[in-house]
Write a protein that holds these residues in place. Structure first.
Motif, PDB file in Angstrom:
ATOM      1  N   ALA A 890       0.837  -1.200   0.000  1.00 20.80           N
ATOM      2  CA  ALA A 890       0.000   0.000   0.000  1.00 20.80           C
ATOM      3  C   ALA A 890       0.876   1.255   0.000  1.00 20.80           C
ATOM      4  CB  ALA A 890      -0.922  -0.007   1.218  1.00 20.80           C
ATOM      5  N   GLY A 891       1.909   1.260   0.846  1.00 17.74           N
ATOM      6  CA  GLY A 891       2.831   2.391   0.861  1.00 17.74           C
ATOM      7  C   GLY A 891       3.583   2.532  -0.449  1.00 17.74           C
ATOM      8  N   GLU A 892       3.927   1.394  -1.056  1.00 22.85           N
ATOM      9  CA  GLU A 892       4.641   1.428  -2.328  1.00 22.85           C
ATOM     10  C   GLU A 892       3.804   2.109  -3.408  1.00 22.85           C
ATOM     11  OE1 GLU A 892       6.801  -1.726  -5.429  1.00 22.85           O
ATOM     12  OE2 GLU A 892       5.998  -2.417  -3.502  1.00 22.85           O
ATOM     13  N   ALA A 893       2.500   1.853  -3.425  1.00 22.02           N
ATOM     14  CA  ALA A 893       1.632   2.465  -4.430  1.00 22.02           C
ATOM     15  C   ALA A 893       1.629   3.988  -4.290  1.00 22.02           C
ATOM     16  CB  ALA A 893       0.213   1.915  -4.297  1.00 22.02           C
ATOM     17  N   HIS A 894       1.538   4.488  -3.065  1.00 20.46           N
ATOM     18  CA  HIS A 894       1.532   5.940  -2.836  1.00 20.46           C
ATOM     19  C   HIS A 894       2.865   6.562  -3.243  1.00 20.46           C
ATOM     20  CE1 HIS A 894      -2.310   6.626  -0.705  1.00 20.46           C
ATOM     21  NE2 HIS A 894      -2.178   5.374  -0.315  1.00 20.46           N
ATOM     22  N   ILE A 895       3.963   5.945  -2.826  1.00 21.49           N
ATOM     23  CA  ILE A 895       5.280   6.530  -3.088  1.00 21.49           C
ATOM     24  C   ILE A 895       5.593   6.533  -4.581  1.00 21.49           C
ATOM     25  CG2 ILE A 895       7.759   6.206  -2.704  1.00 21.49           C
ATOM     26  CD1 ILE A 895       6.933   5.114   0.115  1.00 21.49           C
ATOM     27  N   LEU A 896       5.227   5.462  -5.290  1.00 25.25           N
ATOM     28  CA  LEU A 896       5.463   5.424  -6.734  1.00 25.25           C
ATOM     29  C   LEU A 896       4.713   6.543  -7.447  1.00 25.25           C
ATOM     30  CD1 LEU A 896       5.363   1.584  -7.409  1.00 25.25           C
ATOM     31  CD2 LEU A 896       7.273   3.100  -7.913  1.00 25.25           C
ATOM     32  N   SER A 897       3.542   6.886  -6.938  1.00 25.26           N
ATOM     33  CA  SER A 897       2.787   7.985  -7.541  1.00 25.26           C
ATOM     34  C   SER A 897       3.564   9.292  -7.417  1.00 25.26           C
ATOM     35  CB  SER A 897       1.419   8.106  -6.869  1.00 25.26           C
ATOM     36  OG  SER A 897       0.698   9.200  -7.397  1.00 25.26           O
ATOM     37  N   GLY A 898       4.084   9.580  -6.229  1.00 24.02           N
ATOM     38  CA  GLY A 898       4.883  10.791  -6.040  1.00 24.02           C
ATOM     39  C   GLY A 898       6.151  10.770  -6.870  1.00 24.02           C
ATOM     40  N   LEU A 899       6.812   9.605  -6.922  1.00 21.48           N
ATOM     41  CA  LEU A 899       8.034   9.475  -7.704  1.00 21.48           C
ATOM     42  C   LEU A 899       7.762   9.715  -9.186  1.00 21.48           C
ATOM     43  CD1 LEU A 899      11.054   8.730  -7.851  1.00 21.48           C
ATOM     44  CD2 LEU A 899      10.348   6.316  -8.005  1.00 21.48           C
ATOM     45  N   GLY A 900       6.618   9.209  -9.652  1.00 20.11           N
ATOM     46  CA  GLY A 900       6.264   9.401 -11.056  1.00 20.11           C
ATOM     47  C   GLY A 900       6.093  10.871 -11.406  1.00 20.11           C
ATOM     48  N   VAL A 901       5.453  11.631 -10.511  1.00 22.44           N
ATOM     49  CA  VAL A 901       5.268  13.063 -10.752  1.00 22.44           C
ATOM     50  C   VAL A 901       6.617  13.778 -10.773  1.00 22.44           C
ATOM     51  CG1 VAL A 901       4.272  15.191  -9.817  1.00 22.44           C
ATOM     52  CG2 VAL A 901       2.939  13.073  -9.803  1.00 22.44           C
ATOM     53  N   ALA A 902       7.497  13.393  -9.821  1.00 23.42           N
ATOM     54  CA  ALA A 902       8.826  14.021  -9.789  1.00 23.42           C
ATOM     55  C   ALA A 902       9.592  13.726 -11.079  1.00 23.42           C
ATOM     56  CB  ALA A 902       9.606  13.517  -8.575  1.00 23.42           C
ATOM     57  N   ARG A 903       9.552  12.474 -11.556  1.00 22.43           N
ATOM     58  CA  ARG A 903      10.222  12.121 -12.804  1.00 22.43           C
ATOM     59  C   ARG A 903       9.631  12.905 -13.981  1.00 22.43           C
ATOM     60  NH1 ARG A 903      14.967   9.478 -11.705  1.00 22.43           N
ATOM     61  NH2 ARG A 903      14.663   7.491 -10.648  1.00 22.43           N
ATOM     62  N   LEU A 904       8.319  13.031 -13.997  1.00 26.04           N
ATOM     63  CA  LEU A 904       7.647  13.725 -15.092  1.00 26.04           C
ATOM     64  C   LEU A 904       8.117  15.172 -15.187  1.00 26.04           C
ATOM     65  CD1 LEU A 904       5.481  14.013 -17.283  1.00 26.04           C
ATOM     66  CD2 LEU A 904       3.788  14.324 -15.459  1.00 26.04           C
ATOM     67  N   ARG A 905       8.198  15.809 -14.041  1.00 22.83           N
ATOM     68  CA  ARG A 905       8.540  17.233 -14.052  1.00 22.83           C
ATOM     69  C   ARG A 905      10.029  17.476 -14.324  1.00 22.83           C
ATOM     70  NH1 ARG A 905       4.415  19.135  -9.244  1.00 22.83           N
ATOM     71  NH2 ARG A 905       2.539  18.437 -10.362  1.00 22.83           N
ATOM     72  N   GLN A 906      10.811  16.393 -14.295  1.00 22.00           N
ATOM     73  CA  GLN A 906      12.205  16.491 -14.736  1.00 22.00           C
ATOM     74  C   GLN A 906      12.347  16.137 -16.209  1.00 22.00           C
ATOM     75  OE1 GLN A 906      15.318  15.083 -11.680  1.00 22.00           O
ATOM     76  NE2 GLN A 906      13.454  14.073 -10.956  1.00 22.00           N
ATOM     77  N   GLY A 907      11.210  15.847 -16.872  1.00 23.89           N
ATOM     78  CA  GLY A 907      11.245  15.501 -18.285  1.00 23.89           C
ATOM     79  C   GLY A 907      11.545  14.039 -18.554  1.00 23.89           C
ATOM     80  N   GLU A 908      11.617  13.182 -17.498  1.00 18.36           N
ATOM     81  CA  GLU A 908      11.917  11.758 -17.673  1.00 18.36           C
ATOM     82  C   GLU A 908      10.599  11.001 -17.846  1.00 18.36           C
ATOM     83  OE1 GLU A 908      14.003  11.111 -14.038  1.00 18.36           O
ATOM     84  OE2 GLU A 908      15.947  11.707 -14.869  1.00 18.36           O
ATOM     85  N   THR A 909       9.999  11.182 -19.025  1.00 15.86           N
ATOM     86  CA  THR A 909       8.625  10.676 -19.224  1.00 15.86           C
ATOM     87  C   THR A 909       8.543   9.158 -19.184  1.00 15.86           C
ATOM     88  OG1 THR A 909       8.974  10.849 -21.617  1.00 15.86           O
ATOM     89  CG2 THR A 909       7.889  12.712 -20.524  1.00 15.86           C
TER      90      THR A 909
END
Length: 1001
Positions: A890-909
């Protein structure tokens, strides 16, 4: 000519009753009619007439009876109605000429029209079927054990039909007309709990509440006096509903009912292929005929273009005969024909507490990829989803040890692409179109072969006559043969004749087994007496446990000895084949008792242990279970975070051993899940209310992380009832608090708030500040989700003060990181950062890796708010490693969501898509709709970045529906704003989507 067996045996020609003849002719005809249009062997007819002690003239006497019946029927123009076959005789009965056949046809018609929604027509068909009965029992006054055994199944089907009919009439609001009938039925069948419940409901609906409750009290007295058990959970829940005047009991028309469509089967992105079959049997012996028959029948069903029904093979025979062995071996033989999965469930038909279709469907649906959060609550809805998932699959389902047709009906697929193998002690004749494979005892050659495989070929051949005598004394039953062979293998200095002499001296039998396995007690008693006194004591105490599988620590608690002493005793029992290995190794080695052996152990327990000793043993093993469950909780959280303890006695194990057992806390909790669930119920029934609710509270660590919502709900209802009966206010508060948390997980926020309010009142009443603070933390969460930010802040602040005063570092850290989220929501990342710095220090001081990971996750969102994308990515990665280390999906699902947004905003689509997609998958599997909605927002933002407005709209629409369903206005508003801009982009009105800020944490 018409034949009637639903009551006294009757044959009618025209209007005249036919005189069948004497007792033997009546027994013979009854056997033929029970299997009308099928061959009945001469041996079976002889056994029905004479029992097991056949005279030398038995076969001749059967022929005489057949000749007499033929003459009788010839006098009425039916001389050829009984035909001679290769192995016996067959009576040919035209359709509609046997009342049992008409009864079956009418009940099938009733079920069909019921399923089509025509309840009135279904009741009419049921009543026509019941009207065919001319007495209380089928084939009354036929003094033959095989006949009465078969007839009892017809009587059972009659009662099930009567109950089904009454239920439909209750659904139609005809409660007033049913009371007289139900009263008579309950008097005649006092142990049928469903009838008791129907009578209670009918009386309640007629405003006769006191009488309804009196029916329950009488039922409870009868069950305890006759069987030594409490009424089932459904009856207990009904009593509670009557006491509280639950509106769900109101008759149709009084309370508006909302029709809810059956749940659609979810479509996971990767369809799992379950393989639940037990391992193949290494020393499988004989049964070639049965295996070939199963293969042939399944092949014919698969190749028949005109067949639409699912092929069902029923492997029937008495206990200990080897039905499961045949079914599992056959399943492995035909496995390649079913590439889409092989499911297996032990239904424990011979046990006092059988496995319900509800629980089996939960296990099967999980194996087929249904997330815990999407699990339907009702039996019908689960069965519909199960059939939908298997509609186009080629799957094999093995249902072991079924008790009745009603137990397996919901577990049958709906199409012929799948197949079902069922084992049962009865023939389950009520399953239409099923193929029946009978499993009898071994012949002499097969018995000798099995003994050779276990004790050694040379040894058996050296004493072949003694080996044949041994097989005869074992009744050629595979279970008894295995036990005898194991005794010889463990004592190479014994001769086979020595064991034969010991068996010959053994005279005791298992009288309580009504299916006639008379040879098993002799073998079990001999084996039982051969082990040491302490091993015998442990063996019989194992019957105290309701769970089927147990570990060595449970044996230690039952005996009040060290773990290693218990291991030695268990090995002694395993060597004697009184118990068997059930997987695992080292301290995690597990064992099980065969159901027939369990009956023997229970018999010895009652005979040799006093009630005080039995209760003390139960208290010790439950105390050990509670001690280990608490240790697992501490291992998962690093502290007693969110735990409320009772004063129930613990039975502690050594520190080093405890560390080994719960080193992987979630794996240990998963292994002990059946014992936890049954232990909570046993504690409640034994009057250990504190033990019951404390175990239930400790088990939430597993139920929450693995989304076992059914277990969470059922155990807490049991424990809550126990606390109320014991007037345990603290226990009631703890269970209400925990049930409120369950309802948050179920996204039932209004009901959760009601539980929390009551729990807070009770904690406050007894002066339990820490309990009240835990409740306040959840009330604050509900306030935050509903947009009441000031209320949430105040609740968090008050809870924090209490946890600070008690020195609970982990709970303080949890409150602080939630307060930080309020600051993030208010666009105050600096304020959030200050709170999170303190929370991180406290979580590390308290030793809770799980809460530390949650704090780091929130810090990652703080860095996102500051546009510190590299720091955000680093913090999310650290938190991700931590939750993966403790198996917190459950924690992994939440953290991956935040990590995905951080990657996106660095242009690492590409990396962003990978993280967000995995987040959506995990949250979907776990039923965490909150996390799933957030992942969808991230995927929508990714689509916008790529210029794919259509996909962005789809993601934002899905997220909006989720946030609306779980009543989270803040996130709902966020999703709606993003959706509006995406739609504008799609329509070309806005050109491109502007900067929209960060996702909320």
């Amino acid at each position: 000519m018409e034949f009637r067996i639903l009551g006294p045996l009757e044959v009618v020609a025209g209007t005249a009753r036919v005189d069948i003849g004497g007792t033997r002719q009546r027994i013979t005809l009854a056997n033929l009619l029970l299997d009308a249009n099928r061959v009945v062997t001469v041996d079976r007819l002889a056994e029905a007439i004479y029992g097991i002690d056949l005279p030398p003239t038995a076969r001749a006497q059967v022929q005489i009876c057949i000749s007499s019946l033929r003459r009788t029927f010839a006098a009425h123009g039916q001389g050829d109605i009984i035909s001679t076959q290769s192995r016996g005789y067959m009576i040919r009965v035209e359709e509609g000429r046997l009342d049992a056949q008409r009864f079956e046809a009418l009940t099938l018609k009733a079920r069909r029209v019921r399923d089509a929604g025509d309840l009135d027509q279904a009741v009419q068909a049921y009543r026509e079927a019941l009207a065919l009965w001319r007495g209380a029992e089928a084939l009354e006054c036929i003094d033959s054990r095989p006949v009465q055994s078969a007839a009892s199944r017809l009587t059972e089907e009659r009662m099930t039909t009567n109950e089904d009919c009454v239920q439909l009439e209750l659904d139609l609001g005809r409660h007033q007309e049913l009371i007289g009938e139900l009263t008579r039925l309950v008097e005649h069948y006092p142990l049928r709990e469903r009838l008791r419940g129907q009578l209670m409901l009918a009386l309640y609906r007629c405003d006769r509440r006191a009488e309804a409750l009196q029916v329950y009290r009488l039922a409870r007295e009868t069950m305890i006096e006759e069987l030594g058990i409490e009424p089932n959970e459904q009856l207990q829940r009904l009593e509670h509903a009557i006491l509280t005047a639950d509106a769900s009991l109101d008759p149709p028309g009084r309370t508006p009912k909302t029709t809810v469509d059956a749940p659609a089967a979810p479509a996971p992105s990767v369809v799992p292929v379950p393989f639940l079959l037990p391992r193949a049997i290494a020393d499988f012996t004989g049964r070639t005929k049965q295996i070939d028959a199963i293969e042939r029948e399944l092949a014919l069903a698969d190749e028949d273009p005109g067949r639409f029904a699912v092929p069902v093979v029923i492997v029937a025979g008495k206990g200990g005969i080897g039905k499961t062995t045949v079914a599992v071996h056959a399943a492995h033989t035909v496995a390649e024909r079913y590439p889409d999965g092989r499911l297996f469930a032990d239904l424990h038909g011979g046990a006092a507490r059988q496995v319900s279709a509800m629980h089996v469907l939960e296990r099967f649906l999980r194996a087929l990829g249904v997330p815990g959060g999407d699990m339907p609550e009702g039996l019908e809805e689960r069965a519909e989803m199960y059939r939908a998932l298997l509609a186009d699959r080629k799957a094999l389902i093995v249902l072991d040890d079924a008790a009745s047709e009603s137990q397996v009906q919901p577990l049958l697929p709906g199409t012929k692409t799948s197949a079902v193998i069922i084992t049962s002690r009865s023939r389950l004749a009520g399953l239409p179109g099923a193929i029946h494979i009978d499993v009898g005892v071994f012949d002499t050659d097969q018995s000798i072969e099995l003994l050779e495989r276990i004790a050694g070929t040379e040894r058996v051949q050296a004493e072949i006559e003694a080996a044949k005598a041994l097989a005869e004394l074992c009744g050629h039953l595979p279970l008894a043969l295995r036990i005898a062979g194991a005794r010889l293998a463990a004592r190479p200095h014994w001769s086979i004749d020595q064991l034969v002499n010991r068996l010959t001296d053994e005279t005791r039998r298992l009288d309580e087994l009504n299916h006639g396995d008379m040879g098993i007690r002799a073998s079990l008693s001999l084996t039982y007496e051969s082990v040491g006194e302490d091993a015998r004591r442990l063996f019989r105490r194992l019957a105290i446990l309701d769970g089927g599988i147990f570990a060595a620590w449970a044996g230690a608690a039952l005996m009040d000895v060290s773990f290693y002493d218990a291991e030695d005793l268990l090995d002694e029992l395993a060597d004697a084949h009184l118990i068997e290995a059930a997987g695992g190794h080292g301290v995690h080695s597990a064992y099980r008792l065969h159901d027939l052996v369990r009956m023997f152990a229970r018999e010895r327990l009652v005979a040799e242990e006093s009630p005080v000793q039995r209760k003390a043993g139960l208290e010790r093993v439950l105390g050990a279970l509670l001690f280990l469950a608490e240790s697992a909780h501490r291992s998962a959280y690093g502290a007693d975070y969110a735990r409320i303890r009772s004063d129930a006695p613990r039975w502690p194990l050594p520190e080093r051993l405890t560390g080994e057992l719960v080193a992987d806390p979630f794996a240990w909790l998963e292994r002990e899940r059946p014992l936890l669930v049954s232990g909570i119920r046993q504690a409640a029934h034994a009057g250990f209310a504190a033990m019951s609710w404390d175990l239930a509270f400790a088990a939430v660590t597993l139920f929450e992380s693995r989304v076992y919502l059914d277990d969470w709900r059922e155990t807490h209802e049991v424990a809550l009832a126990a606390t109320r009966q014991a007037s345990d206010v603290r226990g009631q508060a703890a269970m209400l608090y925990s049930r409120g948390s369950l309802r948050i997980a179920e996204n039932r926020y209004p009901q959760a708030r009601g539980d929390f309010d009551e729990a807070f009142r009770l904690f406050t009443e007894i002066g339990d500040d820490r309990g009240a603070a835990l409740v306040m933390g959840n009330l604050a969460f509900l306030a935050r989700m509903s947009g009441h930010v000031e209320d949430a802040a105040e609740q968090y602040r008050r809870a924090l003060e209490i946890f600070t005063s008690t020195g609970d570092h982990v709970s303080c850290a949890y409150m602080l990181h939630n307060m930080a989220q309020l600051r993030l929501d208010a666009s105050d990342p600096e304020g959030a950062s200050n709170l999170l710095a303190e929370a991180l220090e406290l979580s590390r001081k308290g030793g809770s890796r799980r809460v530390e990971a949650q704090v780091l996750y929130r810090m990652g969102h703080t860095y996102l708010a500051w546009n510190e994308l590299v720091l955000a990515t680093q913090v999310f990665q650290t938190a991700l490693e931590m939750v993966r280390g403790i198996s917190d999906e459950a924690g992994e699902a939440h953290i991956l969501s935040g990590l995905g947004v951080a990657r996106l905003r660095q242009g690492e689509t590409a990396l962003a898509e990978e993280a967000l997609t995995e987040s959506a998958r995990l949250s979907g599997l776990g039923g965490d709709h909150f996390a799933e909605g957030r992942a969808l927002l991230g995927l929508g933002e990714l689509a916008v970045t790529r210029g794919d407005a259509r996909h962005a709209v789809s993601c934002f629409e899905q997220a909006l529906r989720i946030f609306q369903a779980i009543d989270t206005p803040t996130l709902e508003a966020r999703a709606l704003a993003l959706l509006t801009e995406a739609r504008g982009m799609l329509a070309g009105d806005a050109g491109r989507m502007g900067e929209t800020g960060e996702l909320v944490g």
